[in-house]
Write a protein that holds these residues in place. Structure first.
Motif, PDB file in Angstrom:
ATOM      1  N   TRP A  47       0.824  -1.210   0.000  1.00  0.00           N
ATOM      2  CA  TRP A  47       0.000   0.000   0.000  1.00  0.00           C
ATOM      3  C   TRP A  47       0.854   1.254   0.000  1.00  0.00           C
ATOM      4  O   TRP A  47       0.483   2.264  -0.623  1.00  0.00           O
ATOM      5  CB  TRP A  47      -0.980  -0.005   1.172  1.00  0.00           C
ATOM      6  CG  TRP A  47      -2.130  -0.904   0.886  1.00  0.00           C
ATOM      7  CD1 TRP A  47      -2.398  -2.108   1.447  1.00  0.00           C
ATOM      8  CD2 TRP A  47      -3.169  -0.679  -0.082  1.00  0.00           C
ATOM      9  NE1 TRP A  47      -3.535  -2.644   0.890  1.00  0.00           N
ATOM     10  CE2 TRP A  47      -4.026  -1.782  -0.048  1.00  0.00           C
ATOM     11  CE3 TRP A  47      -3.449   0.343  -0.979  1.00  0.00           C
ATOM     12  CZ2 TRP A  47      -5.145  -1.890  -0.874  1.00  0.00           C
ATOM     13  CZ3 TRP A  47      -4.563   0.243  -1.796  1.00  0.00           C
ATOM     14  CH2 TRP A  47      -5.389  -0.867  -1.731  1.00  0.00           C
ATOM     15  N   LEU A  48       2.003   1.222   0.669  1.00  0.00           N
ATOM     16  CA  LEU A  48       2.881   2.396   0.636  1.00  0.00           C
ATOM     17  C   LEU A  48       3.431   2.639  -0.761  1.00  0.00           C
ATOM     18  O   LEU A  48       3.534   3.786  -1.202  1.00  0.00           O
ATOM     19  CB  LEU A  48       4.020   2.237   1.640  1.00  0.00           C
ATOM     20  CG  LEU A  48       3.634   2.382   3.105  1.00  0.00           C
ATOM     21  CD1 LEU A  48       4.844   2.115   3.994  1.00  0.00           C
ATOM     22  CD2 LEU A  48       3.046   3.741   3.386  1.00  0.00           C
ATOM     23  N   ILE A  49       3.765   1.572  -1.471  1.00  0.00           N
ATOM     24  CA  ILE A  49       4.258   1.728  -2.839  1.00  0.00           C
ATOM     25  C   ILE A  49       3.157   2.245  -3.752  1.00  0.00           C
ATOM     26  O   ILE A  49       3.357   3.205  -4.506  1.00  0.00           O
ATOM     27  CB  ILE A  49       4.848   0.404  -3.363  1.00  0.00           C
ATOM     28  CG1 ILE A  49       6.144   0.088  -2.643  1.00  0.00           C
ATOM     29  CG2 ILE A  49       5.065   0.453  -4.871  1.00  0.00           C
ATOM     30  CD1 ILE A  49       6.688  -1.301  -2.907  1.00  0.00           C
ATOM     31  N   ILE A  50       1.973   1.629  -3.695  1.00  0.00           N
ATOM     32  CA  ILE A  50       0.861   2.047  -4.563  1.00  0.00           C
ATOM     33  C   ILE A  50       0.489   3.507  -4.296  1.00  0.00           C
ATOM     34  O   ILE A  50       0.352   4.309  -5.222  1.00  0.00           O
ATOM     35  CB  ILE A  50      -0.366   1.127  -4.351  1.00  0.00           C
ATOM     36  CG1 ILE A  50      -0.067  -0.285  -4.822  1.00  0.00           C
ATOM     37  CG2 ILE A  50      -1.605   1.678  -5.031  1.00  0.00           C
ATOM     38  CD1 ILE A  50       0.159  -0.414  -6.302  1.00  0.00           C
ATOM     39  N   LEU A  51       0.334   3.855  -3.021  1.00  0.00           N
ATOM     40  CA  LEU A  51      -0.084   5.214  -2.695  1.00  0.00           C
ATOM     41  C   LEU A  51       1.054   6.221  -2.898  1.00  0.00           C
ATOM     42  O   LEU A  51       0.803   7.378  -3.255  1.00  0.00           O
ATOM     43  CB  LEU A  51      -0.626   5.260  -1.271  1.00  0.00           C
ATOM     44  CG  LEU A  51      -1.892   4.429  -1.067  1.00  0.00           C
ATOM     45  CD1 LEU A  51      -2.250   4.351   0.414  1.00  0.00           C
ATOM     46  CD2 LEU A  51      -3.052   4.974  -1.881  1.00  0.00           C
ATOM     47  N   GLY A  52       2.292   5.794  -2.702  1.00  0.00           N
ATOM     48  CA  GLY A  52       3.424   6.674  -2.987  1.00  0.00           C
ATOM     49  C   GLY A  52       3.542   6.986  -4.464  1.00  0.00           C
ATOM     50  O   GLY A  52       3.807   8.129  -4.854  1.00  0.00           O
ATOM     51  N   VAL A  53       3.354   5.976  -5.297  1.00  0.00           N
ATOM     52  CA  VAL A  53       3.360   6.206  -6.747  1.00  0.00           C
ATOM     53  C   VAL A  53       2.196   7.122  -7.132  1.00  0.00           C
ATOM     54  O   VAL A  53       2.345   7.998  -7.992  1.00  0.00           O
ATOM     55  CB  VAL A  53       3.299   4.855  -7.510  1.00  0.00           C
ATOM     56  CG1 VAL A  53       3.000   5.054  -8.972  1.00  0.00           C
ATOM     57  CG2 VAL A  53       4.596   4.094  -7.329  1.00  0.00           C
ATOM     58  N   THR A  54       1.067   6.951  -6.474  1.00  0.00           N
ATOM     59  CA  THR A  54      -0.079   7.812  -6.742  1.00  0.00           C
ATOM     60  C   THR A  54       0.240   9.269  -6.433  1.00  0.00           C
ATOM     61  O   THR A  54      -0.072  10.161  -7.226  1.00  0.00           O
ATOM     62  CB  THR A  54      -1.294   7.342  -5.911  1.00  0.00           C
ATOM     63  OG1 THR A  54      -1.632   6.018  -6.301  1.00  0.00           O
ATOM     64  CG2 THR A  54      -2.481   8.250  -6.103  1.00  0.00           C
ATOM     65  N   VAL A  55       0.861   9.523  -5.293  1.00  0.00           N
ATOM     66  CA  VAL A  55       1.232  10.895  -4.941  1.00  0.00           C
ATOM     67  C   VAL A  55       2.249  11.437  -5.934  1.00  0.00           C
ATOM     68  O   VAL A  55       2.138  12.582  -6.391  1.00  0.00           O
ATOM     69  CB  VAL A  55       1.774  10.953  -3.492  1.00  0.00           C
ATOM     70  CG1 VAL A  55       2.382  12.310  -3.188  1.00  0.00           C
ATOM     71  CG2 VAL A  55       0.669  10.631  -2.502  1.00  0.00           C
ATOM     72  N   ALA A  56       3.236  10.622  -6.310  1.00  0.00           N
ATOM     73  CA  ALA A  56       4.254  11.062  -7.261  1.00  0.00           C
ATOM     74  C   ALA A  56       3.649  11.379  -8.620  1.00  0.00           C
ATOM     75  O   ALA A  56       4.003  12.384  -9.250  1.00  0.00           O
ATOM     76  CB  ALA A  56       5.339   9.996  -7.396  1.00  0.00           C
ATOM     77  N   GLN A  67      -3.910   9.770 -12.985  1.00  0.00           N
ATOM     78  CA  GLN A  67      -4.417  10.350 -11.743  1.00  0.00           C
ATOM     79  C   GLN A  67      -5.720   9.686 -11.321  1.00  0.00           C
ATOM     80  O   GLN A  67      -5.953   9.468 -10.141  1.00  0.00           O
ATOM     81  CB  GLN A  67      -4.605  11.854 -11.896  1.00  0.00           C
ATOM     82  CG  GLN A  67      -3.290  12.588 -11.972  1.00  0.00           C
ATOM     83  CD  GLN A  67      -3.459  14.065 -12.240  1.00  0.00           C
ATOM     84  OE1 GLN A  67      -4.401  14.481 -12.894  1.00  0.00           O
ATOM     85  NE2 GLN A  67      -2.536  14.851 -11.727  1.00  0.00           N
ATOM     86  N   LEU A  68      -6.560   9.357 -12.279  1.00  0.00           N
ATOM     87  CA  LEU A  68      -7.814   8.674 -11.948  1.00  0.00           C
ATOM     88  C   LEU A  68      -7.558   7.250 -11.438  1.00  0.00           C
ATOM     89  O   LEU A  68      -8.240   6.782 -10.527  1.00  0.00           O
ATOM     90  CB  LEU A  68      -8.754   8.656 -13.148  1.00  0.00           C
ATOM     91  CG  LEU A  68      -9.364  10.005 -13.520  1.00  0.00           C
ATOM     92  CD1 LEU A  68     -10.225   9.874 -14.769  1.00  0.00           C
ATOM     93  CD2 LEU A  68     -10.150  10.589 -12.376  1.00  0.00           C
ATOM     94  N   ALA A  69      -6.567   6.574 -12.021  1.00  0.00           N
ATOM     95  CA  ALA A  69      -6.212   5.234 -11.532  1.00  0.00           C
ATOM     96  C   ALA A  69      -5.697   5.319 -10.095  1.00  0.00           C
ATOM     97  O   ALA A  69      -6.034   4.494  -9.246  1.00  0.00           O
ATOM     98  CB  ALA A  69      -5.163   4.604 -12.445  1.00  0.00           C
ATOM     99  N   GLY A  70      -4.903   6.337  -9.803  1.00  0.00           N
ATOM    100  CA  GLY A  70      -4.436   6.546  -8.442  1.00  0.00           C
ATOM    101  C   GLY A  70      -5.558   6.915  -7.494  1.00  0.00           C
ATOM    102  O   GLY A  70      -5.566   6.519  -6.332  1.00  0.00           O
ATOM    103  N   LEU A  71      -6.538   7.674  -8.000  1.00  0.00           N
ATOM    104  CA  LEU A  71      -7.694   8.029  -7.176  1.00  0.00           C
ATOM    105  C   LEU A  71      -8.478   6.783  -6.787  1.00  0.00           C
ATOM    106  O   LEU A  71      -8.919   6.647  -5.645  1.00  0.00           O
ATOM    107  CB  LEU A  71      -8.596   9.015  -7.921  1.00  0.00           C
ATOM    108  CG  LEU A  71      -9.870   9.435  -7.207  1.00  0.00           C
ATOM    109  CD1 LEU A  71      -9.549  10.190  -5.926  1.00  0.00           C
ATOM    110  CD2 LEU A  71     -10.751  10.262  -8.125  1.00  0.00           C
ATOM    111  N   VAL A  72      -8.611   5.849  -7.716  1.00  0.00           N
ATOM    112  CA  VAL A  72      -9.306   4.597  -7.413  1.00  0.00           C
ATOM    113  C   VAL A  72      -8.558   3.836  -6.320  1.00  0.00           C
ATOM    114  O   VAL A  72      -9.164   3.326  -5.366  1.00  0.00           O
ATOM    115  CB  VAL A  72      -9.474   3.734  -8.688  1.00  0.00           C
ATOM    116  CG1 VAL A  72      -9.936   2.340  -8.351  1.00  0.00           C
ATOM    117  CG2 VAL A  72     -10.441   4.402  -9.642  1.00  0.00           C
ATOM    118  N   ALA A  73      -7.237   3.765  -6.419  1.00  0.00           N
ATOM    119  CA  ALA A  73      -6.442   3.085  -5.399  1.00  0.00           C
ATOM    120  C   ALA A  73      -6.589   3.769  -4.042  1.00  0.00           C
ATOM    121  O   ALA A  73      -6.729   3.104  -3.008  1.00  0.00           O
ATOM    122  CB  ALA A  73      -4.976   3.047  -5.812  1.00  0.00           C
ATOM    123  N   SER A  74      -6.595   5.092  -4.027  1.00  0.00           N
ATOM    124  CA  SER A  74      -6.749   5.835  -2.774  1.00  0.00           C
ATOM    125  C   SER A  74      -8.119   5.597  -2.154  1.00  0.00           C
ATOM    126  O   SER A  74      -8.244   5.412  -0.942  1.00  0.00           O
ATOM    127  CB  SER A  74      -6.558   7.334  -3.015  1.00  0.00           C
ATOM    128  OG  SER A  74      -5.277   7.604  -3.507  1.00  0.00           O
TER     129      SER A  74
END
Length: 111
Positions: A47-56, A67-74
């Motif tokens: 989860w830290l990797i997925i959410l860290g990549v999302t923030v990056a 960004q939408l794919a990261g929003l889904v993960a968040s």
């Protein structure tokens, strides 16, 4: 004038997506590692990797699809993983009682 308004609206949307990702990352970082295993969720590192990549991605790569794919993960983390972690860690409501519990036991309307 209409394009300027739409541009500022889109900037607010991007900012909201970034804030959600940062908040999810912080919650993932402060949760205990053993809580992830006890809640039968993916590991803390996952989860830290997925959410860290999302923030990056939100900060460095302004591509709406990513960004939408990261929003889904968040959102998945916030509505599925975080409540499970809180339940396992004993977070949330103190004492584990219901919302109708008073200081001396359950309140049931004088019945």
């Amino acid at each position: 004038m209409l394009l300027t308004g739409f541009g500022s609206f889109l900037a607010l949307i991007y900012l909201a997506i970034l804030v959600i990702a940062v908040v999810a990352f912080v919650f993932a970082a402060i949760a205990r590692e053993d809580a992830y295993r006890a809640a039968d969720k993916q590991t803390k590192m996952f989860w830290l990797i997925i959410l860290g990549v999302t923030v990056a991605v939100n900060l460095l790569v302004p591509m709406l699809f990513l960004q939408l794919a990261g929003l889904v993960a968040s959102i998945v983390f916030m509505v599925d993983v975080r409540p499970a972690l809180q339940q396992v860690s004993g977070g949330g409501r103190r004492g584990g009682g219901s919302s109708s519990d008073g200081p001396y036991g359950p309140y049931n309307g004088g019945r």
